[in-house]
Design a protein around this motif. Structure first.
Motif, short mmCIF file in Angstrom:
data_model
loop_
_atom_site.label_atom_id
_atom_site.label_comp_id
_atom_site.label_asym_id
_atom_site.label_seq_id
_atom_site.Cartn_x
_atom_site.Cartn_y
_atom_site.Cartn_z
N PRO A 180 49.91 19.92 7.04
CA PRO A 180 49.20 21.09 6.46
C PRO A 180 48.71 21.23 5.17
CG PRO A 180 51.68 21.84 6.69
CD PRO A 180 51.26 20.22 7.12
N VAL A 181 47.73 21.79 4.97
CA VAL A 181 47.30 21.85 3.44
C VAL A 181 48.13 23.28 3.08
CG1 VAL A 181 45.41 22.69 1.96
CG2 VAL A 181 44.97 21.03 3.87
N LYS A 182 48.96 23.00 1.75
CA LYS A 182 49.82 24.13 1.36
C LYS A 182 49.04 24.69 -0.01
CE LYS A 182 53.39 24.33 2.84
NZ LYS A 182 53.78 25.00 4.20
N ALA A 183 48.10 24.35 -0.44
CA ALA A 183 47.32 24.87 -1.61
C ALA A 183 46.20 24.15 -1.65
CB ALA A 183 48.15 24.95 -2.75
N VAL A 184 45.07 24.87 -2.03
CA VAL A 184 43.82 24.11 -2.78
C VAL A 184 43.64 24.49 -4.18
CG1 VAL A 184 41.35 23.94 -2.71
CG2 VAL A 184 42.64 24.22 -0.61
N ILE A 185 43.37 23.70 -5.03
CA ILE A 185 43.35 23.79 -6.42
C ILE A 185 41.67 23.29 -6.95
CG2 ILE A 185 44.12 23.31 -8.74
CD1 ILE A 185 46.98 22.94 -7.61
N ILE A 186 40.95 23.96 -7.37
CA ILE A 186 39.67 24.01 -7.57
C ILE A 186 39.75 23.70 -9.38
CG2 ILE A 186 37.35 24.63 -7.68
CD1 ILE A 186 38.42 23.88 -4.94
N SER A 187 39.53 22.65 -9.87
CA SER A 187 39.39 22.41 -11.19
C SER A 187 38.50 23.21 -12.28
CB SER A 187 39.20 20.90 -11.57
OG SER A 187 37.83 20.50 -11.23
N HIS A 188 37.24 23.36 -11.46
CA HIS A 188 36.24 24.10 -12.31
C HIS A 188 35.03 24.54 -11.71
CE1 HIS A 188 34.92 19.72 -12.42
NE2 HIS A 188 33.47 20.30 -12.50
#
Length: 681
Positions: A180-188
């Protein structure tokens, strides 16, 4: 102004030329010369071939570190990679670049340095950065990165298109297992880093932004984590100026071009821009300050905000367990843009350098690998520190040397022609000008500090380009003779000058076929010589449109509309003001109350002589019309969707004023392409 001086010189030459009457017009009976021009794509000329061959003496082509890093850690890749939509339209292709394997050296029509970068970017598939960190590269212009936590994936950036991110996740699951995806981090805040998010997670699985980050992580939903200001800057850039920027992106990214030795190659930060479906989700949590730490699924993360660098909202991330430093798009294995050709806010070169040196101070002692949202990682503590130092030095040099020249009285055009990197920095493969260029970055610094005006009052209020061009042609007189002279200069390899003079004729008379074709030929040779992928695309796209007409009708990404709907109410009102026909409403003066119960907001709008003024948290006691609706119903007003407005909007007072506003939000299409001309009037 150099262009004016050059044109005046041409005028003098023409007035003395044989075959011209005293008034500058063509003599009666004079025949138009056959210049032998065609609309065909041409090979490289001898001048271009020699210019490109000289690059082999300038750079160390035996240094294969960047290629080794681009291919290191490959786990799996399909034999061919070509992604299509349900109609069979190609959205992304590495198969189109199979021709790269047919050449031992760069063909004459390609700058050898750009050829090397293209080969490196053609290395696609699933790669290991270090045990527990993996990247899918070459599946879009950017990379999709996953970090293995205790029970699932933390995803860094999600590519530009949903179809591309879905394919990337499928490759990960095939080789590393389905978690499962636990978090999505978008850099910019650029679309090639968040547009594919709907291919990684469903919107209904996003964590509740009203909860603390700890409660979001515990909820079983997926936090979407971004730097502070992400939403505002994402939607402003992609919506407010989105249509203009989208059309210009076709030139920068070569979307209208076919890959090939006389066509599109890499862009310095990838093979190009995918054309699939762009999605958008607002963050559930924003990083507010540098040094903030989170632990997600057992993975420790420390964030460094870098606003005003490659994007207005951007952040690096340190992963101490892995001794790995995510540099977002602040280090990319190429010289980046302080100003990008598609259009964007000018970036701060000094701040960019300072944030890189801050990252070195914070993490350089321990970092064993840097990885980022474009291109490939760099391994080894010494290599990592050199990589960051040299990258910072390039941006700082461009910033400081441009300011030196400004204070010596030079203008933007003069500086861009004068400035050169120190030799040691210029010869490093990962600071070469594959994406941004020194010349245009210097112009960006000039614009940041001095603006567009060069202090020459002749340029305070110039004529419209087409009007100026017509006067130049009138003064020049015999256009056929000018074209003969331009063809002679083309044969001498003076491609920039030929492009300038022939494009002036095109702007005076777009039907002049010889001017169009000769301008196209000159631009094509400039494209073949360019080291920058975007410069090559700009030149070749313009050449193609001069030869065959505007082709933008067929080139656009698909949009879910999520980005416009994500605008806050005040930002939607601002967008309405941009789209509105101000001339049609120039004689109008009325007020409108807008009540939005679902978001607890109320605003007063005043249409004052065609301008839409917004008064937040205010209602008028005697408004001409009042509307009550959900915030998202404002999108229906913006797009003149009468059926939805009838169903969702309660109107009191003069309903015809609401209709009047809706009918006049028509200055450009909200959806689809806007194919305005660029290389001709």
């Amino acid at each position: 102004m150099k262009r004016i001086a050059a044109m005046l010189l041409t005028s003098v030459l023409l007035l003395s030329c044989v075959g011209c009457a005293q008034d500058g017009r063509k003599e009666l009976g004079a025949e138009k010369a056959d210049l032998g021009l065609t609309a065909d794509v041409k090979p490289a000329t001898n001048f271009t071939a020699k210019a490109n061959a000289a690059i082999y003496d300038e750079l160390d082509f035996d240094d294969k570190q960047e290629y080794e890093f681009a291919t290191r850690g490959l786990i799996d890749a399909p034999e061919t990679l070509e992604l299509k939509d349900e109609d069979g339209t190609i959205l992304w292709s590495q198969e189109a670049y199979a021709f790269l394997d047919d050449y031992e050296k760069a063909p004459d029509s390609v700058n050898p340095s750009l050829w090397e970068n293209t080969k490196n970017n053609h290395a696609y598939g699933l790669f290991e950065v270090t045990d527990g960190i993996y990247q899918v590269r070459g599946y879009d212009m950017a990379n999709l990165t996953v970090i293995k936590g205790d029970t699932g994936w933390i995803v860094f950036d999600t590519l530009m298109s949903v179809e591309c991110s879905q394919a990337a996740m499928q490759l990960i699951e095939k080789n590393l297992g389905k978690f499962p995806v636990k978090a999505v981090i978008i850099s910019h805040s650029h679309a090639d880093h968040f547009g594919g998010i709907a291919g990684v997670m469903a919107k209904e699985d996003k964590a509740d932004e009203t909860l603390s980050i700890e409660d979001q992580l515990a909820s079983g939903k997926i936090p979407v984590i971004t730097p502070v200001g992400f939403t505002e800057h994402s939607v402003k850039e992609n919506v407010y100026a989105g249509k203009g920027m989208g059309r210009r992106s076709n030139y920068q990214y070569g979307i209208l071009l076919t890959p090939g030795v006389t066509g599109k190659l890499a862009q310095g930060i990838g093979m190009g821009q995918s054309t699939g479906t762009v999605s958008f989700m607002t963050p559930s949590y924003e990083i507010m300050q540098s040094g903030e730490k989170l632990t997600i699924d057992g993975v420790e993360l420390e964030f460094q905000l870098t606003p005003g660098t490659e994007a207005p909202a951007e952040m690096n991330t340190w992963l101490p367990q892995y001794k790995a430093l995510w540099m977002a798009e602040n280090c990319t294995g190429t010289l980046h843009n302080l100003y990008t050709l598609r259009g964007a806010e000018v970036r701060d070169g000094a701040a960019w350098a300072n944030y890189i040196t801050e990252a070195i101070s914070l993490y350089g002692k321990d970092a064993e690998v840097t990885f980022q949202s474009h291109n490939w990682p760099h391994w080894g503590n010494n290599v990592v520190n050199d990589y960051m130092v040299n990258t910072a030095a390039v941006y700082k040099f461009i910033n400081d040397q441009t300011l030196t020249y400004i204070n010596q009285g030079y203008t933007s055009d003069e500086i861009s022609n004068m400035i050169e990197l120190p030799e040691a920095l210029n010869k490093i493969w990962y600071t070469r000008q594959y994406y941004g260029t020194v010349a245009h970055n210097a112009k960006a610094v000039y614009q940041k500090f001095m603006g567009w005006y060069d202090s020459n009052p002749v340029n305070l209020n110039p004529l419209m380009p087409s009007d100026s061009a017509k006067k130049w042609v009138e003064y020049l007189g015999d256009v056929d003779k000018v074209l003969q002279m331009a063809k002679a200069d083309f044969d001498k390899g003076e491609y920039q000058w030929v492009a300038e003079v022939t494009n002036t004729i095109v702007f005076a008379d777009p039907t002049n076929t010889d001017a169009r074709l000769l301008c196209a030929d000159a631009l094509e040779q400039l494209g073949y010589q360019a080291e920058s992928g975007p410069w090559r695309n700009e030149y070749l796209t313009a050449a193609q449109e001069l030869r065959h007409g505007n082709a933008n009708f067929t080139a656009s990404t698909k949009s879910t509309g999520d980005m416009v709907k994500a605008l806050s109410a005040p930002m939607l009102f601002d967008y309405m003001a941009i789209v509105m026909d101000k001339q049609a409403l120039a004689d109008r003066d009325f007020t409108m109350n807008v009540i939005l119960p679902d978001v607890g907001e109320q605003h007063m709008l005043r249409v004052k002589n065609g301008m839409l003024l917004v008064y937040a948290d205010t209602l008028s006691d005697d408004a001409d019309v009042s509307i009550t609706c959900p915030k998202n119903a404002l999108f229906a007003i913006l797009t003149n969707n009468q059926e939805t407005v009838t169903q969702a909007v309660k109107v009191e007072g003069s309903a015809e004023l609401l209709t009047l506003m809706m009918e006049n939000m028509n200055q450009f299409p909200i959806t689809g392409a806007n194919p305005f001309n660029i290389i001709e009037p």
